[in-house]
Enzyme design. Sequence first.
Site, PDB file in Angstrom:
ATOM      1  N   GLY A   1       0.843  -1.191   0.000  1.00  0.00           N
ATOM      2  CA  GLY A   1       0.000   0.000   0.000  1.00  0.00           C
ATOM      3  C   GLY A   1       0.875   1.237   0.000  1.00  0.00           C
TER       4      GLY A   1
ATOM      5  N   GLN B   1       3.004   9.973   1.013  1.00  0.00           N
ATOM      6  CA  GLN B   1       4.270   9.294   1.316  1.00  0.00           C
ATOM      7  C   GLN B   1       5.344   9.578   0.275  1.00  0.00           C
ATOM      8  OE1 GLN B   1       2.102   5.357   2.115  1.00  0.00           O
ATOM      9  NE2 GLN B   1       3.885   5.203   3.428  1.00  0.00           N
TER      10      GLN B   1
ATOM     11  N   CYS C   1       4.732  -0.157   7.455  1.00  0.00           N
ATOM     12  CA  CYS C   1       4.506   1.021   6.615  1.00  0.00           C
ATOM     13  C   CYS C   1       5.817   1.425   5.964  1.00  0.00           C
ATOM     14  CB  CYS C   1       3.989   2.149   7.502  1.00  0.00           C
ATOM     15  SG  CYS C   1       3.651   3.669   6.612  1.00  0.00           S
ATOM     16  N   LEU C   2       5.774   1.770   4.682  1.00  0.00           N
ATOM     17  CA  LEU C   2       7.005   2.165   3.987  1.00  0.00           C
ATOM     18  C   LEU C   2       7.593   3.456   4.584  1.00  0.00           C
ATOM     19  CD1 LEU C   2       6.130   1.352   0.260  1.00  0.00           C
ATOM     20  CD2 LEU C   2       7.544   0.031   1.838  1.00  0.00           C
TER      21      LEU C   2
ATOM     22  N   HIS D   1      -5.555   1.733   6.910  1.00  0.00           N
ATOM     23  CA  HIS D   1      -4.177   2.212   7.089  1.00  0.00           C
ATOM     24  C   HIS D   1      -3.855   3.330   6.087  1.00  0.00           C
ATOM     25  CE1 HIS D   1       0.312   1.356   7.728  1.00  0.00           C
ATOM     26  NE2 HIS D   1       0.284   2.182   6.689  1.00  0.00           N
ATOM     27  N   GLU D   2      -4.196   3.100   4.817  1.00  0.00           N
ATOM     28  CA  GLU D   2      -3.847   4.081   3.774  1.00  0.00           C
ATOM     29  C   GLU D   2      -4.681   5.353   3.893  1.00  0.00           C
ATOM     30  OE1 GLU D   2      -1.140   3.644   2.307  1.00  0.00           O
ATOM     31  OE2 GLU D   2      -0.970   1.539   2.898  1.00  0.00           O
TER      32      GLU D   2
ATOM     33  N   HIS E   1      -3.327   7.797   6.302  1.00  0.00           N
ATOM     34  CA  HIS E   1      -2.253   8.652   5.765  1.00  0.00           C
ATOM     35  C   HIS E   1      -2.818   9.957   5.207  1.00  0.00           C
ATOM     36  CE1 HIS E   1       1.438   6.355   6.062  1.00  0.00           C
ATOM     37  NE2 HIS E   1       0.874   5.275   5.565  1.00  0.00           N
TER      38      HIS E   1
HETATM   39 CO    CO Z   1       1.664   3.355   5.621  1.00  0.00          CO
END
Ligand code: CO
Length: 173
Positions: free
Chosen positions: A46, A51, A96-97, A138-139, A142
């Site tokens: 994701g 990000q 998470c990235l 989660h996304e 963000h």
């Molecule tokens: Co994330």
Amino acid sequence: MAVLDIVTYPNKILKEISRPVERFDGELHKLLDDMYETMLAKNGVGLAAIQVAVPIRALLIDLGDEEGKQSKDTLIEVINPEFLEWEGTQKDKEGCLSVPDYFDEVERYEKVKVKFFDRFGKEHIMDADGLLSVAFQHETDHLDGHLFVERLDYIKRKKFEKEWKKLLKKRKK
Ligand code: CO
């Protein structure tokens, strides 16, 4: 297509609230293509636009097929998402990235119904449960400036801050 730099914690950009997408144009398509390339290059499932430092309400989810193989067939492009319904709770390990190498359990809704638009501005309504439901939550977090580590309880959050300092030190060496 290009692999973009990913903004990592504690960069303040990640706290920004992303604005709705108004134009479903070539610029958006290029961003989504670059985001996909970036997500695959970093082994993510994701990625939200914030990000890669673009504060718009766009995100990608690609959990892959039964064997975990990711492709454009399993990719979901999500623009301006809105939750319509939610029920139950579940706890799963998340990563998470933007918080690389840290994983922890977070409580989420078990099932969600979400409305969103695709890259052409066509509306979709999707029911999601399990990992897909977690990914949507989660996304979408963000887009509102939140990271999964903010949802950890007090003790786990302290543990995270400690481990994160160690990880940052290691990375600098
Ligand atoms: Co994330």
